[in-house]
Write a protein that holds these residues in place. Structure first.
Motif, PDB file in Angstrom:
ATOM      1  N   ALA A 184       0.818  -1.220   0.000  1.00 15.67           N
ATOM      2  CA  ALA A 184       0.000   0.000   0.000  1.00 15.67           C
ATOM      3  C   ALA A 184       0.849   1.267   0.000  1.00 15.67           C
ATOM      4  CB  ALA A 184      -0.944  -0.017   1.192  1.00 15.67           C
ATOM      5  N   ASP A 185       1.871   1.316   0.845  1.00 17.52           N
ATOM      6  CA  ASP A 185       2.710   2.521   0.914  1.00 17.52           C
ATOM      7  C   ASP A 185       3.510   2.707  -0.367  1.00 17.52           C
ATOM      8  OD1 ASP A 185       1.770   3.048   3.460  1.00 17.52           O
ATOM      9  OD2 ASP A 185       3.431   2.024   4.450  1.00 17.52           O
ATOM     10  N   ARG A 186       4.045   1.612  -0.888  1.00 18.23           N
ATOM     11  CA  ARG A 186       4.784   1.671  -2.148  1.00 18.23           C
ATOM     12  C   ARG A 186       3.881   2.172  -3.275  1.00 18.23           C
ATOM     13  NH1 ARG A 186       9.206   2.416  -5.178  1.00 18.23           N
ATOM     14  NH2 ARG A 186       9.370   0.989  -6.946  1.00 18.23           N
ATOM     15  N   ALA A 187       2.652   1.679  -3.325  1.00 24.51           N
ATOM     16  CA  ALA A 187       1.710   2.107  -4.353  1.00 24.51           C
ATOM     17  C   ALA A 187       1.391   3.590  -4.222  1.00 24.51           C
ATOM     18  CB  ALA A 187       0.429   1.283  -4.267  1.00 24.51           C
ATOM     19  N   ALA A 188       1.275   4.082  -2.995  1.00 25.72           N
ATOM     20  CA  ALA A 188       0.976   5.494  -2.777  1.00 25.72           C
ATOM     21  C   ALA A 188       2.094   6.382  -3.315  1.00 25.72           C
ATOM     22  CB  ALA A 188       0.761   5.759  -1.287  1.00 25.72           C
ATOM     23  N   VAL A 189       3.344   5.974  -3.091  1.00 26.33           N
ATOM     24  CA  VAL A 189       4.479   6.744  -3.615  1.00 26.33           C
ATOM     25  C   VAL A 189       4.473   6.733  -5.141  1.00 26.33           C
ATOM     26  CG1 VAL A 189       6.997   6.832  -3.777  1.00 26.33           C
ATOM     27  CG2 VAL A 189       5.904   6.381  -1.572  1.00 26.33           C
ATOM     28  N   LEU A 190       4.252   5.568  -5.731  1.00 27.75           N
ATOM     29  CA  LEU A 190       4.248   5.454  -7.187  1.00 27.75           C
ATOM     30  C   LEU A 190       3.107   6.242  -7.809  1.00 27.75           C
ATOM     31  CD1 LEU A 190       5.118   1.657  -7.496  1.00 27.75           C
ATOM     32  CD2 LEU A 190       6.622   3.598  -7.978  1.00 27.75           C
ATOM     33  N   ARG A 191       1.945   6.244  -7.156  1.00 28.96           N
ATOM     34  CA  ARG A 191       0.818   7.037  -7.670  1.00 28.96           C
ATOM     35  C   ARG A 191       1.155   8.524  -7.649  1.00 28.96           C
ATOM     36  NH1 ARG A 191      -4.565   6.883  -5.395  1.00 28.96           N
ATOM     37  NH2 ARG A 191      -5.123   7.721  -7.430  1.00 28.96           N
ATOM     38  N   ALA A 192       1.866   8.958  -6.613  1.00 25.95           N
ATOM     39  CA  ALA A 192       2.274  10.358  -6.551  1.00 25.95           C
ATOM     40  C   ALA A 192       3.228  10.695  -7.699  1.00 25.95           C
ATOM     41  CB  ALA A 192       2.924  10.651  -5.204  1.00 25.95           C
ATOM     42  N   GLN A 193       4.115   9.754  -8.034  1.00 22.81           N
ATOM     43  CA  GLN A 193       5.030   9.985  -9.151  1.00 22.81           C
ATOM     44  C   GLN A 193       4.280  10.062 -10.475  1.00 22.81           C
ATOM     45  OE1 GLN A 193       7.740   6.708  -8.302  1.00 22.81           O
ATOM     46  NE2 GLN A 193       9.263   8.124  -7.492  1.00 22.81           N
ATOM     47  N   VAL A 194       3.206   9.291 -10.606  1.00 26.08           N
ATOM     48  CA  VAL A 194       2.366   9.393 -11.797  1.00 26.08           C
ATOM     49  C   VAL A 194       1.739  10.778 -11.865  1.00 26.08           C
ATOM     50  CG1 VAL A 194       0.282   8.542 -12.951  1.00 26.08           C
ATOM     51  CG2 VAL A 194       1.892   6.918 -11.932  1.00 26.08           C
ATOM     52  N   MET A 195       1.275  11.279 -10.731  1.00 25.81           N
ATOM     53  CA  MET A 195       0.688  12.625 -10.694  1.00 25.81           C
ATOM     54  C   MET A 195       1.688  13.685 -11.162  1.00 25.81           C
ATOM     55  SD  MET A 195      -1.354  12.552  -7.065  1.00 25.81           S
ATOM     56  CE  MET A 195      -2.356  11.128  -6.621  1.00 25.81           C
ATOM     57  N   LYS A 197       4.160  13.270 -13.231  1.00 27.37           N
ATOM     58  CA  LYS A 197       4.307  13.147 -14.682  1.00 27.37           C
ATOM     59  C   LYS A 197       3.108  13.746 -15.420  1.00 27.37           C
ATOM     60  CE  LYS A 197       8.144  10.865 -14.260  1.00 27.37           C
ATOM     61  NZ  LYS A 197       9.438  11.523 -14.551  1.00 27.37           N
ATOM     62  N   ARG A 198       1.959  13.747 -14.762  1.00 29.44           N
ATOM     63  CA  ARG A 198       0.745  14.303 -15.370  1.00 29.44           C
ATOM     64  C   ARG A 198       0.659  15.810 -15.176  1.00 29.44           C
ATOM     65  NH1 ARG A 198      -4.124   9.905 -14.446  1.00 29.44           N
ATOM     66  NH2 ARG A 198      -4.979  11.043 -16.206  1.00 29.44           N
ATOM     67  N   GLY A 199       1.622  16.385 -14.474  1.00 31.33           N
ATOM     68  CA  GLY A 199       1.563  17.814 -14.189  1.00 31.33           C
ATOM     69  C   GLY A 199       0.728  18.151 -12.975  1.00 31.33           C
ATOM     70  N   GLN A 200       0.458  17.152 -12.139  1.00 35.80           N
ATOM     71  CA  GLN A 200      -0.347  17.352 -10.931  1.00 35.80           C
ATOM     72  C   GLN A 200       0.544  17.337  -9.685  1.00 35.80           C
ATOM     73  OE1 GLN A 200      -3.011  14.024 -11.358  1.00 35.80           O
ATOM     74  NE2 GLN A 200      -4.380  15.110 -12.767  1.00 35.80           N
ATOM     75  N   SER A 201       1.606  18.114  -9.749  1.00 37.80           N
ATOM     76  CA  SER A 201       2.602  18.085  -8.672  1.00 37.80           C
ATOM     77  C   SER A 201       2.056  18.603  -7.354  1.00 37.80           C
ATOM     78  CB  SER A 201       3.837  18.893  -9.081  1.00 37.80           C
ATOM     79  OG  SER A 201       4.478  18.300 -10.193  1.00 37.80           O
ATOM     80  N   GLU A 202       1.160  19.567  -7.403  1.00 43.19           N
ATOM     81  CA  GLU A 202       0.595  20.106  -6.164  1.00 43.19           C
ATOM     82  C   GLU A 202      -0.183  19.028  -5.414  1.00 43.19           C
ATOM     83  OE1 GLU A 202       0.625  22.739  -3.453  1.00 43.19           O
ATOM     84  OE2 GLU A 202       0.993  23.699  -5.400  1.00 43.19           O
ATOM     85  N   GLN A 203      -1.017  18.299  -6.127  1.00 39.71           N
ATOM     86  CA  GLN A 203      -1.768  17.208  -5.503  1.00 39.71           C
ATOM     87  C   GLN A 203      -0.828  16.116  -5.006  1.00 39.71           C
ATOM     88  OE1 GLN A 203      -4.737  15.427  -8.034  1.00 39.71           O
ATOM     89  NE2 GLN A 203      -5.210  13.785  -6.566  1.00 39.71           N
ATOM     90  N   ALA A 204       0.185  15.799  -5.808  1.00 38.48           N
ATOM     91  CA  ALA A 204       1.160  14.781  -5.402  1.00 38.48           C
ATOM     92  C   ALA A 204       1.859  15.195  -4.117  1.00 38.48           C
ATOM     93  CB  ALA A 204       2.186  14.566  -6.513  1.00 38.48           C
ATOM     94  N   LEU A 205       2.223  16.465  -4.026  1.00 40.40           N
ATOM     95  CA  LEU A 205       2.915  16.960  -2.832  1.00 40.40           C
ATOM     96  C   LEU A 205       2.037  16.830  -1.601  1.00 40.40           C
ATOM     97  CD1 LEU A 205       5.452  18.317  -1.717  1.00 40.40           C
ATOM     98  CD2 LEU A 205       4.390  20.529  -2.225  1.00 40.40           C
ATOM     99  N   ARG A 206       0.772  17.177  -1.725  1.00 41.56           N
ATOM    100  CA  ARG A 206      -0.145  17.063  -0.579  1.00 41.56           C
ATOM    101  C   ARG A 206      -0.246  15.615  -0.113  1.00 41.56           C
ATOM    102  NH1 ARG A 206      -3.390  20.641  -3.626  1.00 41.56           N
ATOM    103  NH2 ARG A 206      -4.752  18.900  -4.235  1.00 41.56           N
ATOM    104  N   GLU A 207      -0.422  14.716  -1.058  1.00 43.14           N
ATOM    105  CA  GLU A 207      -0.588  13.310  -0.678  1.00 43.14           C
ATOM    106  C   GLU A 207       0.695  12.722  -0.087  1.00 43.14           C
ATOM    107  OE1 GLU A 207      -2.634  10.774  -3.330  1.00 43.14           O
ATOM    108  OE2 GLU A 207      -4.181  12.262  -3.818  1.00 43.14           O
ATOM    109  N   LEU A 208       1.834  13.147  -0.619  1.00 43.65           N
ATOM    110  CA  LEU A 208       3.095  12.643  -0.091  1.00 43.65           C
ATOM    111  C   LEU A 208       3.361  13.164   1.321  1.00 43.65           C
ATOM    112  CD1 LEU A 208       5.285  12.891  -3.299  1.00 43.65           C
ATOM    113  CD2 LEU A 208       4.830  10.796  -2.008  1.00 43.65           C
ATOM    114  N   GLU A 209       3.028  14.418   1.561  1.00 44.27           N
ATOM    115  CA  GLU A 209       3.254  14.963   2.897  1.00 44.27           C
ATOM    116  C   GLU A 209       2.345  14.289   3.921  1.00 44.27           C
ATOM    117  OE1 GLU A 209       2.916  19.182   2.257  1.00 44.27           O
ATOM    118  OE2 GLU A 209       5.068  19.364   1.794  1.00 44.27           O
TER     119      GLU A 209
END
Length: 349
Positions: A184-195, A197-209
């Motif tokens: 689950a944690d590994r998948a969460a990190v990888l999903r953030a990396q997909v974000m 790549k999609r230009g959704q860095s702000e959302q990725a940052l929130r989820e990673l924090e």
């Protein structure tokens, strides 16, 4: 005395045969499961997407580094040799042959997954074979959905989808991966990396924090999330913060922890490179090249980046030398196209 020796010799022979004829589950370094020599020997009774049952013990998959089957067959053994030598198409053919040769269903499942995995590895060097690799991995995720190979197949599938810029399909694979407790944690990190790549860095940052806030400090999952956070900050052009995030992981790591420091220096290089600090980035990647060549994936990543940066600095002869090293040491590396200058094929991680 002769009458005693025969039964004893026979008993020793049977004991040695029983010891030799056993499966092996090799544990990850630092595993929390007590086992002599870091491995558990016995007969594997079953495998599921979350654990392996061996010798009346259930071993969670996140504690497993490798599984070695007793007598897996000639084609299976030859396939592993070919794969380790970088002969991926030949390995795939032999794994396919191994499926039909064995009466052990677990060996057959492993051979099917390994065939799909080497096809995926080959596809990262030769994108024209990507569709065949995706088809093989999807077959594993559907037909072997109750096996231990489900999680690894989903992660490989997500990586290929991401390289094809099929973001929705990559995210779907990672959502399925997240349903496995150990992943689950590994998948969460990888999903953030997909974000990112999609230009959704702000959302990725929130989820990673949020993820970092609940992960225990010093764990591999926490370090992966912190490095992904640095990538998200780069996506927002917050280069100083990204550099600080990468350096924080480096500073907190044990100087001998190559598995942490190699990706950390590479991520630092990515941050500095994005900020336009070419020479500083080069020195970061050289840390990985010089100090941590034992980390094959990250070493290849560093070599490709070094070749690209030498080219940026108009040091084409040095770039060519590094490309030759990469071709010689990692002939099937997904970073080869980027090192050669084919930027469109640079792998997304």
């Amino acid at each position: 005395m002769r009458r005693l020796r025969c039964p004893i010799a026979a008993s020793l022979t049977l004991l040695l045969a029983a010891t030799a004829m056993a499966d092996d589950v090799v544990l990850v370094p630092g595993s929390n499961i007590p086992a002599t020599g870091g491995r558990i020997r016995g007969k594997i009774e079953r495998e599921t997407p979350t654990a392996i049952r061996i010798g009346a013990r259930d071993v969670p998959l996140d504690q497993v580094a490798e599984v070695i089957y007793d007598a897996p067959g000639i084609s299976y053994s030859q396939a592993r040799i070919q794969a380790s030598n970088g002969n991926l198409p030949q390995a795939a053919e032999l794994y396919q042959k191994a499926v039909g040769e064995t009466n052990n269903s677990l060996v057959a499942q492993d051979a099917r997954f390994r065939r799909a995995a080497v096809l995926a590895q080959h596809a990262r060097v030769d994108p024209s074979t990507r569709d065949a690799a995706i088809q093989a991995l999807e077959s594993v995720t559907t037909e072997l959905a109750n096996s231990r190979h489900l999680g690894p197949a989903l992660e490989l599938l997500a990586a290929l989808r991401l390289e094809a810029r099929e973001f929705d399909a990559a995210d779907q694979a990672l959502r399925e991966l997240a349903t496995l407790s150990w992943a689950a944690d590994r998948a969460a990190v990888l999903r953030a990396q997909v974000m990112v790549k999609r230009g959704q860095s702000e959302q990725a940052l929130r989820e990673l924090e949020t993820l970092i806030g609940r992960l225990r400090e010093g764990t591999p999952a926490r370090r992966q999330a912190e490095l992904a956070r640095a990538e998200a900050l780069v996506g927002l052009s917050r280069f100083d913060e990204a550099e600080q995030a990468a350096r924080a992981v480096i500073d907190a790591a044990d100087p001998e922890d190559a598995a942490t420091l190699a990706p950390s220096y590479n991520t630092l290089g990515d941050c500095l490179r994005a900020a336009g600090r070419t020479r500083d980035a080069l020195f970061a990647y050289l840390h990985t090249d010089i100090l941590y060549p034992s980390q094959a994936e990250e070493h290849a990543r560093a070599l490709a980046a070094i070749a690209e940066l030498w080219r940026v600095l108009d040091e084409n002869s040095r770039a060519a030398q590094v490309v030759e090293r990469l071709e010689r040491e990692y002939p099937n590396s997904p970073y080869l196209p980027a090192a050669r200058g084919v930027m469109s094929n640079r792998p997304d991680r």
